[in-house]
Design a protein around this motif. Structure first.
Motif, PDB file in Angstrom:
ATOM      1  N   TRP A   1      46.525  45.197  30.497  1.00  0.00           N
ATOM      2  CA  TRP A   1      45.084  45.367  30.321  1.00  0.00           C
ATOM      3  C   TRP A   1      44.334  44.116  30.766  1.00  0.00           C
ATOM      4  CZ3 TRP A   1      42.383  42.489  26.430  1.00  0.00           C
ATOM      5  CH2 TRP A   1      41.006  42.732  26.437  1.00  0.00           C
ATOM      6  N   CYS A   2      44.781  42.936  30.363  1.00  0.00           N
ATOM      7  CA  CYS A   2      44.110  41.694  30.756  1.00  0.00           C
ATOM      8  C   CYS A   2      44.151  41.504  32.270  1.00  0.00           C
ATOM      9  CB  CYS A   2      44.757  40.504  30.052  1.00  0.00           C
ATOM     10  SG  CYS A   2      44.433  40.411  28.278  1.00  0.00           S
ATOM     11  N   ASP A   3      45.285  41.807  32.880  1.00  0.00           N
ATOM     12  CA  ASP A   3      45.414  41.630  34.322  1.00  0.00           C
ATOM     13  C   ASP A   3      44.452  42.556  35.065  1.00  0.00           C
ATOM     14  OD1 ASP A   3      46.859  40.415  36.603  1.00  0.00           O
ATOM     15  OD2 ASP A   3      47.522  42.472  36.961  1.00  0.00           O
ATOM     16  N   ARG A   4      44.339  43.787  34.620  1.00  0.00           N
ATOM     17  CA  ARG A   4      43.414  44.715  35.265  1.00  0.00           C
ATOM     18  C   ARG A   4      41.967  44.277  35.063  1.00  0.00           C
ATOM     19  NH1 ARG A   4      46.342  50.301  33.178  1.00  0.00           N
ATOM     20  NH2 ARG A   4      47.920  50.442  34.818  1.00  0.00           N
ATOM     21  N   LEU A   5      41.657  43.740  33.885  1.00  0.00           N
ATOM     22  CA  LEU A   5      40.297  43.278  33.617  1.00  0.00           C
ATOM     23  C   LEU A   5      39.932  42.114  34.521  1.00  0.00           C
ATOM     24  CD1 LEU A   5      37.750  43.390  31.753  1.00  0.00           C
ATOM     25  CD2 LEU A   5      38.903  41.677  30.333  1.00  0.00           C
ATOM     26  N   VAL A   6      40.823  41.123  34.614  1.00  0.00           N
ATOM     27  CA  VAL A   6      40.541  39.942  35.430  1.00  0.00           C
ATOM     28  C   VAL A   6      40.419  40.321  36.902  1.00  0.00           C
ATOM     29  CG1 VAL A   6      41.473  37.723  36.178  1.00  0.00           C
ATOM     30  CG2 VAL A   6      41.617  38.376  33.776  1.00  0.00           C
ATOM     31  N   ARG A   7      41.317  41.155  37.397  1.00  0.00           N
ATOM     32  CA  ARG A   7      41.253  41.560  38.805  1.00  0.00           C
ATOM     33  C   ARG A   7      40.050  42.453  39.083  1.00  0.00           C
ATOM     34  NH1 ARG A   7      45.950  40.364  41.578  1.00  0.00           N
ATOM     35  NH2 ARG A   7      47.699  39.716  40.248  1.00  0.00           N
ATOM     36  N   GLY A   8      39.679  43.276  38.128  1.00  0.00           N
ATOM     37  CA  GLY A   8      38.536  44.152  38.335  1.00  0.00           C
ATOM     38  C   GLY A   8      37.211  43.426  38.323  1.00  0.00           C
ATOM     39  N   LEU A   9      37.138  42.262  37.654  1.00  0.00           N
ATOM     40  CA  LEU A   9      35.908  41.469  37.606  1.00  0.00           C
ATOM     41  C   LEU A   9      36.068  40.250  38.504  1.00  0.00           C
ATOM     42  CD1 LEU A   9      35.070  41.706  33.807  1.00  0.00           C
ATOM     43  CD2 LEU A   9      34.053  42.987  35.693  1.00  0.00           C
ATOM     44  N   GLY A  10      36.389  40.494  39.760  1.00  0.00           N
ATOM     45  CA  GLY A  10      36.622  39.399  40.702  1.00  0.00           C
ATOM     46  C   GLY A  10      35.400  38.558  40.976  1.00  0.00           C
ATOM     47  N   GLN A  11      34.204  39.044  40.639  1.00  0.00           N
ATOM     48  CA  GLN A  11      32.994  38.254  40.864  1.00  0.00           C
ATOM     49  C   GLN A  11      32.821  37.159  39.827  1.00  0.00           C
ATOM     50  OE1 GLN A  11      33.263  41.272  39.608  1.00  0.00           O
ATOM     51  NE2 GLN A  11      31.379  42.045  38.681  1.00  0.00           N
ATOM     52  N   HIS A  12      33.608  37.177  38.766  1.00  0.00           N
ATOM     53  CA  HIS A  12      33.530  36.160  37.718  1.00  0.00           C
ATOM     54  C   HIS A  12      34.769  35.261  37.752  1.00  0.00           C
ATOM     55  CE1 HIS A  12      30.084  38.242  36.236  1.00  0.00           C
ATOM     56  NE2 HIS A  12      30.752  39.292  35.812  1.00  0.00           N
TER      57      HIS A  12
END
Length: 573
Positions: free
Chosen positions: A21-32
Motif C-alpha cells: 500500500w505504501c509503495d503504491r501511494l508513493v509511486r502514485g503521488l509522484g508529484q510530491h
C-alpha cells in the motif's frame, strides 16, 4: 509538497506491513516528495533489505525497535530528577494512582481532553523534551530506577487492583515494553533538517509509528495524518492473551492513552473500513476527524477473469486465504457436507497457505476432517478414488496466480469468525464472482448487496446460501457483474491515491505558515509566492533566503521576478 511517511515494521522493508500500500501511494503521488522514517522490528527484517524505491523518495532514515544498545547518555542530578517526575507521572497514569491537579497539555483542545489524558500528554512530552536535551533516554528507561518508579506507582493509593498485584517479573516486563515503545523519544529526527522540514507527517499505522509524528508536531508544529487499516490498539488487545493480568492491564492503559493522544493531535484520522472506524471512535477519536479510505487494489491482474465470467466451473466452490483457525474451515467443511447431499456434483477447492505452526497444525486437522467426511469416491471398481475437497496453493501449474483460483469456481466462499477488511472478497469481486460470506468485520460493507451473508459458525445457513446460488446461474451472473462494478468503483489503487492526495491538500491548506521568504536585507517579501511560482520551470532570478517558522514548505517557492524589462507601449508617458 514534502511528506514525512512514518512506518513501524513496514515500508520500505521487503517483509514490512502495508509495504504494498505504501509503495503504491508513493509511486502514485509522484508529484510530491517523500521522506521515509521507518522503525524496524527485527534483525531479520533489517537483513532482508528494502524494496526498490521510486525517485520521489528523497530520504530514508531508519531506527530499530529491537536492539538493546544503550544511547550512552548520562543524566546529571537535575536531569535524573526531571526523569523521575515525568516517568513517575506516566507510571501513575498507567496504574491509576492518584496525583496532583493536572495542567492542560500543550496543544490540548478545551472540552475534548480529560485530566488523565492531560497527565499522560504532559509526561510524554516532558520525557521527549528531556531526551532532546540530554541526547536520549534509552539508558534511563532501562534502568533500575525506572522499575522502582513503576513499582511505587503500582503500590500508591488509588492504583488499580491488577497494578497492585504486579510482581517483580511483571514490572520488569512492563518496563522493557515501555522502553521499546518509547524509543522514538531518543531519536534525532525532529530537528529542522529532519521532520521539521516536511509539510506533513503521515503515520502509516498507530502505535510507535505515530509517536514520531506526535513529537514533530510538538517540537515544530508539523501537522499529522494517521492511517490505520488495522486498528493497532485492537491488535494489542488481541495479542498475548496468556500474559499476567498486571502486564496486560498496565500495557493496555499505555497503548490506549497513546492511541487517544495520536487521535487527538492528528488533523485527520483515516481507516480502511467502517468496522475499523468504529473502533477508532470507541478508542477516543473525534468523529469529525474520521475518514474512510478503502485499501487500493490493483485491478489489472483480475481484468481478464472479470471480463470472462463464462470460464467458471458451475459446480465448484472456491475458498482463498490464509489457513488459520480464525478462518473456520471446519464449519466450511461441515457446510460442504450438507451441500453435497443436495448437489452431489459440487466440488470445493481450498486455496491457501498456513501461517506459522498454528496454521500448519490447523491445516492438518482440516485435511483429516475432509478425509473423514468425504471418503475418496470412484466411478467404478477399477478407477482411482477422488476426494471432492482439494487443498491447494497458489503458484503451482494449475493455479499460477490468485486470479486463476477465483476463475476456477462459480462461487467464492468466506467462512471466517474474525475478519478485518476481507481482501479476498474484494479480489473475487474484481473477478466478477458472486460471494457467500459470514457476517464479520467489514464484510457487509465491502460486498454491499452483491453477495449473500450468513451468521458465523452456522454451517447450515452457509450451505443453504451456497446451494441457492449453485442452482441459479442467472442470479450468479447478475450478482457477479454487480460485484465487479462495485469493486472497480471503490477498491482500486486509483481511488485510494486520489483520496489521500485530496486529504494532503486539505491538511496543508489549513496548516499555519511555517516559513517566510526574506529579501537580501532580511525583510519579509510581500506577495513573495504568487500562483505562477508553482509552474514547474526554473526562474532566472535568485531565490530568496528562507526562515523556518510555521507553514507548509510548498508555499515557499521562488518569487517571480521579471528578468527582462517590458517595453512600454507607444505613446505611453
Amino acid at each position: 509538497m514534502r511528506i514525512g511517511l512514518l512506518t513501524e515494521g513496514g515500508y520500505p522493508y521487503v517483509s514490512g506491513d502495508a509495504r504494498l500500500w505504501c509503495d503504491r501511494l508513493v509511486r502514485g503521488l509522484g508529484q510530491h516528495e517523500f521522506d521515509v522514517y521507518a522503525l524496524s522490528r527485527s534483525q531479520r527484517q533489517e537483513d532482508e533489505g528494502w524494496i526498490p524505491l521510486p525517485p520521489n523518495v528523497c530520504r530514508v532514515r531508519t531506527a530499530p525497535l529491537w536492539m538493546t544498545e544503550d544511547d550512552e547518555a548520562v543524566l546529571g542530578r537535575r536531569a535524573r530528577r526531571r526523569f523521575a517526575e515525568c516517568f513517575g507521572e506516566l507510571a501513575a497514569v498507567l496504574s491509576g494512582a492518584t496525583g496532583g491537579a493536572p495542567t492542560a497539555a500543550k496543544g490540548s483542545s478545551a472540552g475534548t481532553s480529560t485530566p488523565e489524558a492531560d497527565r499522560f500528554a504532559n509526561a510524554l512530552y516532558g520525557l521527549a523534551e528531556l531526551a532532546r536535551e540530554e541526547g536520549g533516554l534509552v539508558g534511563a528507561l532501562r534502568s533500575e530506577a525506572a522499575v522502582r518508579i513503576l513499582e511505587r506507582a503500582c503500590r500508591a493509593p488509588g492504583a488499580h487492583r491488577a497494578a497492585r498485584e504486579a510482581r517483580v517479573p511483571d514490572l520488569l516486563a512492563v518496563a522493557a515494553h515501555l522502553e521499546r515503545a518509547l524509543r522514538p523519544l531518543s531519536l534525532d529526527w525532529y530537528e529542522d533538517a529532519g521532520l521539521g522540514a516536511v509539510d506533513l507527517c503521515h503515520a502509516a499505522s498507530g502505535g510507535p509509528a505515530a509517536l514520531p509524528g506526535l513529537l514533530a508536531r510538538h517540537f515544530t508544529g508539523v501537522p499529522l495524518l494517521v492511517t490505520e487499516y488495522g486498528v493497532r490498539l485492537r491488535t494489542h488487545y488481541l495479542t498475548a492473551p496468556d500474559a499476567p493480568p498486571a502486564v496486560r492491564s498496565l500495557l493496555a492503559v499505555f497503548h490506549g492513552r497513546l492511541a487517544a493522544e495520536a487521535y487527538a493531535r492528528a488533523e485527520i484520522v483515516t481507516s480502511g473500513n467502517t468496522h475499523a472506524r468504529r473502533w477508532q471512535e470507541r478508542c477516543g477519536a473525534d468523529r469529525e476527524k474520521l475518514r474512510t479510505v478503502y485499501p487500493g487494489m490493483d485491478a489489472r491482474p483480475f481484468a481478464e477473469v472479470g471480463e470472462s465470467p463464462e470460464c467458471a466451473d458451475p459446480d465448484t466452490l472456491v475458498w482463498v486465504g490464509r489457513v488459520e483457525p480464525a478462518k473456520d474451515l471446519v464449519s466450511l467443511l461441515h457446510a460442504f457436507a450438507e451441500i453435497r447431499k443436495r448437489q452431489p456434483k459440487t466440488r470445493l477447492r481450498i486455496v491457501g497457505t498456513p501461517t506459522g505452526s498454528e496454521g500448519t497444525a490447523y491445516l492438518g486437522h482440516c485435511r483429516t476432517l475432509a478425509a473423514q467426511l468425504f471418503p475418496d469416491e470412484a466411478e467404478g471398481p477399477h478407477a482411482d478414488g477422488d476426494n471432492p475437497v482439494s487443498f491447494e496453493e497458489i503458484g503451482g501449474p494449475e493455479l499460477p496466480a490468485p486470479a486463476d483460483a477465483y476463475a476456477s469456481g462459480a462461487v467464492t466462499v468466506l467462512s471466517s469468525v474474525v475478519e478485518g477488511f476481507p481482501v479476498n472478497l474484494a479480489e473475487a469481486m474484481l473477478c466478477g464472482r458472486v460471494t457467500v460470506s459470514t457476517d464479520v468485520g467489514a464484510v457487509v460493507e465491502v460486498i454491499g448487496g452483491t453477495g449473500l451473508v450468513v451468521p458465523p459458525r452456522n454451517p447450515r445457513a452457509l450451505a443453504e446460501a451456497c446451494v441457492a446460488l449453485l442452482r441459479d446461474p442467472e442470479r450468479r451472473a447478475r450478482l457477479g457483474a454487480a460485484a465487479r462494478a462495485r469493486a472497480l468503483e471503490l477498491f482500486t489503487v486509483e481511488q485510494n491515491i486520489e483520496a489521500f492526495h485530496g486529504i494532503y491538500l486539505e491538511i496543508v491548506s489549513r496548516a499555519p505558515i511555517r516559513r517566510v521568504a526574506l529579501d537580501e536585507a532580511g525583510a519579509p517579501l510581500p506577495f513573495a509566492v504568487p500562483a505562477e511560482d508553482h509552474v514547474p520551470i526554473r526562474w532566472a532570478a535568485p531565490s530568496p533566503s528562507l526562515v523556518t517558522r510555521d507553514g507548509p514548505g510548498w508555499a515557499t517557492g521562488r518569487p517571480v521576478r521579471a528578468t527582462t524589462p517590458v517595453p512600454a507601449p507607444e505613446g505611453a508617458r
